[in-house]
Design a protein around this motif. Structure first.
Motif, PDB file in Angstrom:
ATOM      1  N   GLY A 120       0.796  -1.146   0.113  1.00 21.93           N
ATOM      2  CA  GLY A 120      -0.068  -0.120   0.046  1.00 21.93           C
ATOM      3  C   GLY A 120       0.937   1.165  -0.193  1.00 21.93           C
ATOM      4  N   LEU A 121       1.758   1.265   0.856  1.00 18.07           N
ATOM      5  CA  LEU A 121       2.570   2.525   1.214  1.00 18.07           C
ATOM      6  C   LEU A 121       3.473   2.686  -0.114  1.00 18.07           C
ATOM      7  N   GLY A 122       3.869   1.442  -0.580  1.00 14.72           N
ATOM      8  CA  GLY A 122       4.926   1.576  -1.767  1.00 14.72           C
ATOM      9  C   GLY A 122       4.280   2.341  -2.973  1.00 14.72           C
ATOM     10  N   PHE A 123       3.137   1.580  -3.218  1.00 17.01           N
ATOM     11  CA  PHE A 123       2.340   2.377  -4.336  1.00 17.01           C
ATOM     12  C   PHE A 123       2.120   3.671  -4.209  1.00 17.01           C
ATOM     13  N   HIS A 124       1.734   4.038  -2.920  1.00 15.19           N
ATOM     14  CA  HIS A 124       1.110   5.453  -2.353  1.00 15.19           C
ATOM     15  C   HIS A 124       2.259   6.536  -2.792  1.00 15.19           C
ATOM     16  N   TYR A 125       3.384   6.158  -2.304  1.00 14.90           N
ATOM     17  CA  TYR A 125       4.379   7.412  -2.506  1.00 14.90           C
ATOM     18  C   TYR A 125       4.927   7.403  -3.932  1.00 14.90           C
ATOM     19  N   GLY A 126       4.923   6.247  -4.565  1.00 18.31           N
ATOM     20  CA  GLY A 126       5.323   6.244  -5.661  1.00 18.31           C
ATOM     21  C   GLY A 126       4.602   6.856  -6.922  1.00 18.31           C
ATOM     22  N   ALA A 127       2.956   6.758  -6.432  1.00 21.69           N
ATOM     23  CA  ALA A 127       2.090   7.281  -7.469  1.00 21.69           C
ATOM     24  C   ALA A 127       2.203   9.051  -7.152  1.00 21.69           C
ATOM     25  N   GLU A 128       2.446   9.175  -5.844  1.00 25.09           N
ATOM     26  CA  GLU A 128       2.693  10.856  -5.575  1.00 25.09           C
ATOM     27  C   GLU A 128       3.862  11.446  -6.027  1.00 25.09           C
ATOM     28  N   ARG A 129       5.055  10.511  -6.286  1.00 23.00           N
ATOM     29  CA  ARG A 129       6.319  10.946  -6.829  1.00 23.00           C
ATOM     30  C   ARG A 129       6.078  11.352  -8.301  1.00 23.00           C
ATOM     31  N   LEU A 130       5.151  10.633  -8.967  1.00 20.13           N
ATOM     32  CA  LEU A 130       4.897  10.614 -10.199  1.00 20.13           C
ATOM     33  C   LEU A 130       3.742  11.899 -10.479  1.00 20.13           C
ATOM     34  N   LYS A 131       3.465  12.274  -9.332  1.00 20.54           N
ATOM     35  CA  LYS A 131       2.437  13.513  -9.405  1.00 20.54           C
ATOM     36  C   LYS A 131       1.073  13.078  -9.908  1.00 20.54           C
ATOM     37  N   CYS A 132       0.915  11.843  -9.617  1.00 15.14           N
ATOM     38  CA  CYS A 132      -0.464  11.213  -9.755  1.00 15.14           C
ATOM     39  C   CYS A 132      -1.524  11.596  -8.650  1.00 15.14           C
ATOM     40  N   SER A 133      -2.794  11.625  -8.874  1.00 22.15           N
ATOM     41  CA  SER A 133      -3.680  11.905  -7.580  1.00 22.15           C
ATOM     42  C   SER A 133      -4.289  10.315  -7.018  1.00 22.15           C
ATOM     43  N   VAL A 134      -3.821  10.236  -6.035  1.00 24.34           N
ATOM     44  CA  VAL A 134      -4.136   9.032  -5.075  1.00 24.34           C
ATOM     45  C   VAL A 134      -5.078   8.703  -4.249  1.00 24.34           C
ATOM     46  N   VAL A 135      -5.942   7.748  -4.606  1.00 27.29           N
ATOM     47  CA  VAL A 135      -7.090   7.355  -3.626  1.00 27.29           C
ATOM     48  C   VAL A 135      -6.520   6.082  -2.861  1.00 27.29           C
ATOM     49  N   PRO A 136      -6.085   6.470  -1.675  1.00 28.12           N
ATOM     50  CA  PRO A 136      -5.555   5.314  -0.788  1.00 28.12           C
ATOM     51  C   PRO A 136      -6.609   4.406   0.136  1.00 28.12           C
ATOM     52  N   MET A 137      -7.264   3.864  -0.887  1.00 24.56           N
ATOM     53  CA  MET A 137      -8.411   2.798  -0.652  1.00 24.56           C
ATOM     54  C   MET A 137      -8.061   1.766   0.358  1.00 24.56           C
ATOM     55  N   SER A 138      -7.040   0.986   0.118  1.00 24.56           N
ATOM     56  CA  SER A 138      -6.610  -0.252   0.908  1.00 24.56           C
ATOM     57  C   SER A 138      -7.671  -1.287   0.587  1.00 24.56           C
ATOM     58  N   GLY A 139      -7.552  -2.453   1.006  1.00 22.70           N
ATOM     59  CA  GLY A 139      -8.381  -3.476   0.635  1.00 22.70           C
ATOM     60  C   GLY A 139      -9.724  -3.554   1.503  1.00 22.70           C
ATOM     61  N   GLY A 140     -10.684  -4.326   0.963  1.00 22.04           N
ATOM     62  CA  GLY A 140     -11.965  -4.395   1.664  1.00 22.04           C
ATOM     63  C   GLY A 140     -12.982  -3.346   1.218  1.00 22.04           C
ATOM     64  N   ASN A 141     -14.238  -3.455   1.774  1.00 17.93           N
ATOM     65  CA  ASN A 141     -15.441  -2.642   1.262  1.00 17.93           C
ATOM     66  C   ASN A 141     -15.456  -2.300  -0.347  1.00 17.93           C
ATOM     67  N   THR A 142     -15.811  -3.591  -0.791  1.00 18.12           N
ATOM     68  CA  THR A 142     -15.364  -3.788  -2.257  1.00 18.12           C
ATOM     69  C   THR A 142     -16.400  -2.752  -3.105  1.00 18.12           C
ATOM     70  N   GLU A 143     -17.749  -2.815  -2.441  1.00 20.32           N
ATOM     71  CA  GLU A 143     -18.830  -2.098  -3.257  1.00 20.32           C
ATOM     72  C   GLU A 143     -18.456  -0.636  -3.383  1.00 20.32           C
ATOM     73  N   LYS A 144     -18.146  -0.145  -2.123  1.00 15.91           N
ATOM     74  CA  LYS A 144     -17.410   1.165  -2.151  1.00 15.91           C
ATOM     75  C   LYS A 144     -15.976   1.622  -3.113  1.00 15.91           C
ATOM     76  N   GLN A 145     -15.288   0.519  -3.188  1.00 21.10           N
ATOM     77  CA  GLN A 145     -14.256   0.772  -4.135  1.00 21.10           C
ATOM     78  C   GLN A 145     -14.823   0.789  -5.555  1.00 21.10           C
ATOM     79  N   VAL A 146     -15.733  -0.127  -5.894  1.00 19.18           N
ATOM     80  CA  VAL A 146     -16.477   0.097  -7.391  1.00 19.18           C
ATOM     81  C   VAL A 146     -17.060   1.399  -7.626  1.00 19.18           C
ATOM     82  N   GLY A 147     -17.691   1.937  -6.558  1.00 23.43           N
ATOM     83  CA  GLY A 147     -18.209   3.182  -6.746  1.00 23.43           C
ATOM     84  C   GLY A 147     -17.133   4.429  -6.858  1.00 23.43           C
ATOM     85  N   LEU A 148     -16.037   4.222  -5.846  1.00 22.08           N
ATOM     86  CA  LEU A 148     -15.246   5.523  -6.159  1.00 22.08           C
ATOM     87  C   LEU A 148     -14.301   5.332  -7.390  1.00 22.08           C
ATOM     88  N   ILE A 149     -14.006   4.223  -7.847  1.00 18.78           N
ATOM     89  CA  ILE A 149     -13.500   3.882  -9.217  1.00 18.78           C
ATOM     90  C   ILE A 149     -14.215   4.793 -10.394  1.00 18.78           C
TER      91      ILE A 149
END
Length: 439
Positions: A149-178
């Motif tokens: 999680g943190l590896g992807f998070h800080y790498g995506a921020e370093r690339l200047k992406c907008s990161v959604v730090p969702m982590s695992g679980g709550n899959t229906e909410k994941q679908v909605g946010l995607i």
């Protein structure tokens, strides 16, 4: 965006395009410094190097590394928690650890410089898959002691992406946010990405028609058939990422948009392939066990770490222009290989049969047990639809025959109703070994 029409983009072109001779010079310089650092500051390395009759100054060429001893995972457990750190503990600004479900966890540490290198390598890796500054990256890797999680998070921020730090679980909410946030990149384990696809379909959400274009998946072995399934159901280009917490975490190697092997970042890591039985180095292109030496890690240097992963290395030029050695898709792990009545089988071989088989969902669980003096394999999977018991029995018979003919192993097959097998929120548990309990 496809590999054919994607604009060339490199996060660190001065390193990604370095020619082979330049890479070897850089590796030799960094390897000499790494060996000296490890020997001077870690008692384990002093003891193991001395026992092998080698000193850091004995390394004159890269090939001389073969004279140095290997590291294995038990070395980390034997030196729990901080015995392998090469800097004072106060200089370690972050700690990660394995779950430790089978004993003491393996603990890894990072200096501020290590974290900076990691973020840069993750940014470089994400860029290689086609991610770009400004992309929304939906991060469904687990946060916490797991490095994903943190590896992807800080790498995506370093690339200047907008990161959604969702982590695992709550899959229906994941679908909605995607859907709502317009994510272009999905980062997850392949098994959880498949779970997201299933839940989206049950909700009537068409993720294949959303803004998703790239999936960056790792942390567990997955097959080409699984890749095709994810490509189709999520409407993405699924790219494989490779890493180990002992070495750094995710970002050690990555598939570019052409998906013809994972570029191993040779300016930070030295890759070898050895015969898993004799432990002798193998030539480029030969299949064997992957061994990795870190070249820039300060807190936790790793010298000739045996990954147990079975693969091949190639150094042929890639169409993307990157010059780093490529790691061909990991086919399995030494310690994951199952020997069933004399037949060597990797879980990925069973997965390749199940995924895409007509009427079968790409969910499975392999159980190893003992029947008398013989090993027994049970394969559980699910029907795609709410089939009758007779239909599922017929499907199981077809699968059993197909596995026997393709993989060469006899097994029992159980086809369950949709949703009966447990879903993973992180690394999937694909194999249960009950043989010790049975014996």
């Amino acid at each position: 965006m496809t590999a054919q029409n994607a604009a060339p983009y490199m996060f660190a072109p001065e390193f990604e395009r370095l020619d082979r001779a330049g890479l070897r010079r850089l590796q030799l310089e960094r390897l000499k410094a790494l060996l000296a650092h490890a020997y001077a500051n870690v008692a384990h390395y002093r003891k193991s190097f001395d026992a092998a009759g080698v000193k850091p100054d004995d390394l004159k060429h890269l090939e001389d590394l073969a004279r140095f001893p290997f590291m294995v995972k038990t070395d980390l457990r034997d030196n729990y928690p901080f015995g392998l750190f090469a800097v004072p503990r106060e200089q370690v600004v972050r700690l990660h650890a394995s779950s430790g479900t089978t004993g003491k966890p393996t603990v890894v540490g990072y200096t501020e410089g290590d974290l900076n290198d990691w973020a840069n390598l993750m940014a470089r890796s994400l860029a290689a898959t086609g991610a770009r500054p400004g992309d929304v990256v939906h991060n469904a890797y687990g946060y916490g002691l797991f490095t994903g999680g943190l590896g992807f998070h800080y790498g995506a921020e370093r690339l200047k992406c907008s990161v959604v730090p969702m982590s695992g679980g709550n899959t229906e909410k994941q679908v909605g946010l995607i859907s709502d946030f317009g994510a272009r990149v999905l980062a997850a384990t392949p098994s959880y990405a498949l779970n997201i696809a299933e839940v989206a379909e049950s909700m009537g959400v068409d993720l294949a028609g959303s803004g998703l274009q790239i999936g960056v998946f790792g942390a567990e072995p997955w097959s080409e058939t699984m890749r095709a399934e994810l490509d189709k159901r999520l409407g993405i280009r699924a790219c494989d990422m490779y890493g180990l917490s002992e070495i750094m975490g995710p970002g050690v190697a990555i598939e570019c948009e052409h998906r013809c092997g994972l570029h191993g970042w040779e300016d930070h890591f030295l890759f070898e392939v050895v015969d898993p039985d004799t432990l002798q180095p193998l030539p480029m292109g030969a299949q064997g066990e992957l061994v990795i030496t870190t070249l820039t890690k300060q807190a936790l240097p790793m010298v000739r770490y045996r990954t147990r992963d079975i693969t091949r290395l190639i150094d042929e030029p890639c169409a993307c222009g990157r010059t780093h050695v490529r790691i061909l898709r990991v086919t399995g792990r030494n310690d994951d290989m199952m020997i069933i009545r004399g037949v060597n089988v990797y879980p990925s071989q069973i997965e390749a049969v199940l995924v895409g088989f007509p009427g079968v969902a790409p969910q499975y669980l392999l159980t190893l047990s003992r029947q008398g003096s013989l090993d027994h394999l049970t394969v559980e999977t699910e029907a795609l639809a709410d089939e009758s018991e007779d239909s599922r029995t017929h499907l199981a018979h077809q699968l059993r025959h197909h596995i026997k003919s393709i993989v060469g192993v006899s097994c029992e097959v159980i086809v369950r109703l949709p949703g009966e097998l447990p879903r993973s929120m992180g690394k999937a548990i694909r194999v249960r070994d009950l043989r010790k309990q049975d014996g």
